[in-house]
Design an enzyme around this catalytic site. Structure first.
Site, PDB file in Angstrom:
ATOM      1  N   ASP A 149      -3.915 -27.697  -0.094  1.00 23.12           N
ATOM      2  CA  ASP A 149      -2.801 -26.757  -0.136  1.00 23.12           C
ATOM      3  C   ASP A 149      -1.537 -27.625  -0.164  1.00 23.12           C
ATOM      4  O   ASP A 149      -1.615 -28.769  -0.613  1.00 23.12           O
ATOM      5  CB  ASP A 149      -2.863 -25.814   1.085  1.00 23.12           C
ATOM      6  N   LYS A 166      -7.287 -20.589   6.833  1.00 21.25           N
ATOM      7  CA  LYS A 166      -6.257 -21.543   6.445  1.00 21.25           C
ATOM      8  C   LYS A 166      -6.008 -22.493   7.588  1.00 21.25           C
ATOM      9  O   LYS A 166      -6.194 -22.136   8.738  1.00 21.25           O
ATOM     10  CB  LYS A 166      -4.944 -20.812   6.124  1.00 21.25           C
TER      11      LYS A 166
END
Ligand code: GLU
Length: 423
Positions: free
Chosen positions: A144, A104
């Site tokens: 995201d 991430k």
């Protein structure tokens, strides 16, 4: 008591490890990320001055394949948050059985206060700083929170410029014209509903006529709400950063989507697009949202929303986690004792990365599937994952989150024992 997200992720992992009796040596490896990179990102602002932003990329684990996971732009980004999200990606990819590890990224910034040009320069410079760590066989970012198709196009272009040729497989969640997949935009939200539908079916229940409250009306919440409505549920409440709207007979979701999309199109600096001001609905206090008389609650905004403070107030029988990490471990325990079934993030919102995987496969083949093909593949894999998780939870007499972790950890362990340890 509140924990940082990395601690929450570790608590969840350790609980599952206890329940399944995981090899302590392997747990020692899995408790921490393989790599955490912190970069400074200097950006020339529109007024001519330079601002330096801080960004992270965490590559948590790659036993099962290249690192995979989104990039978020938000003022709330922390290193601990990025680490937790990267860990969750690892387990998520294993739950739906795709050959990816977990990663991430995040940049601490307020995207609502940046112009489109500033966002572009920020994205390109962040990509440049991460260059050696990215690649279709190494680490593949995706959208995201507050990033999207445009952000992915800038990443893909920057990476391709440095490589000297187009490399669409370096990111997923791109628009269709540059190698994106049909259905990727809807995938996460639609997947939330597919998983909910399968879990309810396993319990002899169905979505038909269910009252639902959705928190978050971005890429996940909005598409989840649309598909819920399509399957006969009634979305009675939607909450976002700007407010909470309610209508007992069900909100007109498409109109609400159009209302928010119109504000997004204007990209007015300093203004957050949202549901506030939508006509002919009741507006509620933010806190009232949690105790609404609904059957299903879909937290699709961010972490730490369902806590020990509001968990006792919930009237829903199901919580379906569209967001990553919306429920704290304390709230999990309260809800489990109260018989509220929590369908965990690493299963419920896996439709996004599943279609990311399909996009990556299509990019590698240089071939494109029709929408029905993409949704069909996604749905089959998601329903199977939901059944596997449900069975695992029953086998170990535990909650669905722990069941999902056990399933993921078994798959990660399998690879570890096959490949063994270097040197
Ligand atoms: N950011 C999404 C998630 O949290 C998607 C990640 C991806 O497609 O790689 O699952």
């Amino acid at each position: 008591m509140s924990h940082d997200p990395a601690t929450v992720a570790r608590m969840q992992l350790e609980k599952a490890a206890r329940v399944m009796n995981l090899d302590p040596d392997l747990l020692e490896i899995l408790r921490r990320p393989k790599r955490m990179v912190e970069v400074s990102i200097p950006v020339r602002m529109d007024d001519g001055r330079i601002r330096v932003f801080k960004g992270f990329r965490c590559q948590y684990n790659d036993f099962r394949g290249p690192f995979k996971g989104g990039i978020r732009f938000s003022p709330d980004v922390t290193k601990e948050e990025v680490e937790a999200l990267a860990a969750w990606m690892t387990w998520k990819c294993a739950v739906v059985d795709i050959p990816f590890g977990g990663a991430k990224g995040g940049v601490i910034c307020n995207p609502f206060e940046l112009s489109e040009n500033e966002l572009q320069r920020l994205t390109r410079r962040f990509t440049y700083e991460l260059m050696p760590l990215l690649g279709p066989d190494i680490d593949i970012p995706a959208p995201d929170m507050y990033t999207g198709e445009k952000t992915m196009a800038w990443i893909m272009d920057t990476y391709s410029v440095f490589k000297g040729h187009s490399e669409p497989g370096v990111v997923t969640g791109k628009s269709r014209i540059i190698g994106g997949s049909e259905g990727r935009r809807e995938a996460t939200g639609r997947g939330v509903v597919v998983v909910a539908d399968e879990i309810l079916r396993l319990r002899g229940d169905s979505l038909e006529g269910k009252r639902v409250a959705v928190q978050g009306f971005g890429n996940v919440g909005s598409f989840a709400a649309l598909y819920l409505e399509e399957l006969g549920a009634r979305v009675v409440a939607v909450q976002d950063l700007t407010g909470t709207v309610y209508r007992t007979e069900g909100l007109p979701i498409q109109e609400l989507v159009d209302y928010v999309a119109e504000q997004k199109k204007q990209h007015e600096i300093g203004k957050i697009p949202g549901v506030k001001g939508f006509a002919n609905v009741e507006t509620l206090d933010a806190d009232a949202f949690w105790s609404l008389d609904v059957d299903i609650l879909v937290p699709a905004a961010m972490e730490n929303q369902i806590t020990q403070d509001n968990a006792p107030l919930l009237r829903a029988r199901y919580v379906v986690e569209g967001a990553n990490g919306p429920t704290t471990p304390e709230a999990d325990e309260i809800l489990f004792k109260r018989g509220v079934m929590v369908v965990p993030d690493i299963l419920a919102n896996a439709g996004g990365v599943l279609v990311s995987y399909l996009e990556w496969v299509q990019d590698r083949m240089g071939y494109y599937w029709e929408l029905e093909e993409v949704f069909g593949r996604m749905e089959r894999k998601l329903r199977k994952a939901a059944r596997d998780v449900y069975t695992k939870a029953q086998e170990y007499q535990t909650d669905l989150r722990t069941g999902a972790y056990i399933l993921a950890l078994e798959r990660v362990a399998e690879v570890f024992y096959e490949r063994e340890l270097f040197p």
